[in-house]
Design an enzyme around this catalytic site. Structure first.
Site, PDB file in Angstrom:
ATOM      1  N   VAL A 138       0.860  -1.182   0.000  1.00 22.99           N
ATOM      2  CA  VAL A 138       0.000   0.000   0.000  1.00 22.99           C
ATOM      3  C   VAL A 138       0.896   1.231   0.000  1.00 22.99           C
ATOM      4  O   VAL A 138       1.850   1.307   0.774  1.00 22.99           O
ATOM      5  CB  VAL A 138      -0.928   0.020   1.233  1.00 22.99           C
ATOM      6  CG1 VAL A 138      -1.826   1.251   1.200  1.00 22.99           C
ATOM      7  CG2 VAL A 138      -1.762  -1.243   1.303  1.00 22.99           C
ATOM      8  N   CYS A 139       0.580   2.168  -0.880  1.00 21.22           N
ATOM      9  CA  CYS A 139       1.290   3.435  -0.924  1.00 21.22           C
ATOM     10  C   CYS A 139       2.794   3.201  -1.127  1.00 21.22           C
ATOM     11  O   CYS A 139       3.190   2.419  -1.985  1.00 21.22           O
ATOM     12  CB  CYS A 139       0.987   4.217   0.354  1.00 21.22           C
ATOM     13  SG  CYS A 139       1.392   5.978   0.275  1.00 21.22           S
ATOM     14  N   THR A 140       3.640   3.844  -0.326  1.00 24.91           N
ATOM     15  CA  THR A 140       5.088   3.697  -0.500  1.00 24.91           C
ATOM     16  C   THR A 140       5.621   2.380   0.025  1.00 24.91           C
ATOM     17  O   THR A 140       6.838   2.152   0.001  1.00 24.91           O
ATOM     18  CB  THR A 140       5.828   4.862   0.188  1.00 24.91           C
ATOM     19  OG1 THR A 140       5.386   4.955   1.543  1.00 24.91           O
ATOM     20  CG2 THR A 140       5.567   6.166  -0.532  1.00 24.91           C
TER      21      THR A 140
END
Length: 319
Positions: free
Chosen positions: A107-109
């Protein structure tokens, strides 16, 4: 349905919503009578409490080193605040154990953690829009796709910023338990059933810059409010009180996109919402969004979303 496990990795600086958003989706399955829910565990290096980027303290269930992901396990790797200074114990563990999980999700970075561990080499992936350039630069073996909210490549799934993790988790629940279960969970969380992975990380308004000059800003607002109107360059230039040539140059200079491209994004976005939420026919939606004919709408959808309107409605529309 085999028992499925969700193993979420925690570390200091983790983004709390990257963890709690998907976990809430997976946990909601247990509320359905007759369904086997997910066994959810959280682990951290040394099993120590972690402090999130927002200052919250999370208490993990166990030690990262003792975790053994395997068949039936979805390994969740959230994003957080870091640059190149990764937690070495976490990277070493990912290199040694992550590919044994049935599904590997970031998720995300969190995608940068997977890339650092070499788990995205030769694969397509995405991450938060602000980190896509870094991922492409630092990990040339990864094919970075900066626009989609999530990308699935075999057993590996990577998502964009924060709320995109919820979209991806809903997609996985739908894969495991069916659309009706995912729809009920989405309603409970007050989110869309799920946005398609091909949807851009930004809406048309956010993807383009806001014009500095008021006449051009007014035109942007007019386009958004009147997707079915005459949005030709000539008509928009008249509204901005500029010549068509001057308007086209100024609009692109201040927003980063041509007027035609901006109009197309707004119209597709409006049509997508109508298909998701309403019961209008394809022909009616085509007219309402300025396409005129179903075939013109179909071409725009296939070009932008990779599927025709009827298929989009079947997959993402609310019954």
């Amino acid at each position: 349905m085999p028992l499925r496990n969700v193993l979420a990795v925690l570390y200091d600086g983790v983004q709390s919503l990257d963890v709690t958003g998907p976990v809430e989706v997976f946990d909601a399955v247990s509320r359905f009578p007759g369904l086997t829910g997910y066994t959810i565990r959280t682990v951290s290096p040394g099993g120590a409490p972690v402090r999130t980027g927002s200052g919250l303290t999370l208490l993990p269930d166990g030690d990262l080193e003792s975790a053994r992901p395997g068949p039936g396990t979805t390994l969740l790797v959230p994003g957080g605040r870091y640059t190149a200074d990764f937690e070495p114990r976490l990277i070493d563990w990912l290199r040694a154990r992550a590919d044994r999980a049935e599904r590997l999700v970031s998720v995300c970075t969190g995608g940068l953690l997977l890339a650092e561990a070499g788990l995205l080499d030769g694969r397509r992936a995405t991450t938060h829009w602000n980190a896509c350039e870094q991922m492409a630069r630092d990990y040339p073996a990864v094919t970075v796709e900066p626009d989609p909210i999530y990308v699935r490549d075999g057993p590996v799934a990577t998502s964009a910023g924060i709320t995109a993790g919820i979209d991806l988790a809903l997609a996985l629940v739908e894969e495991d338990h069916g659309r009706d279960v995912a729809l009920t969970i989405a309603r409970h969380l007050v989110v869309f059933l799920r946005r398609p992975g091909s949807q851009a990380q930004f809406s048309a308004q956010l993807a383009a810059q806001t014009a500095r000059r008021e006449p051009l800003r007014d035109v942007q607002h007019w386009i958004t409010e009147h997707p079915g109107g005459d949005l030709s360059v000539e008509a928009l230039a008249l509204r901005a009180r500029l010549s068509p040539r001057h308007f086209a140059r100024a609009f692109r200079a201040e927003t980063g996109v041509t007027p035609g491209r901006y109009v197309e994004r707004v119209r597709v976005e409006h049509a997508r919402r109508l298909l998701e939420e309403g019961g209008e026919g394809i022909a009616q939606i085509s007219r309402a969004c300025g396409y005129g004919t179903p075939e013109a709408l179909r071409r725009a959808f296939v070009k932008t979303l990779g599927q025709p309107p009827a298929e989009y409605r079947r997959r993402f529309g609310t019954p």
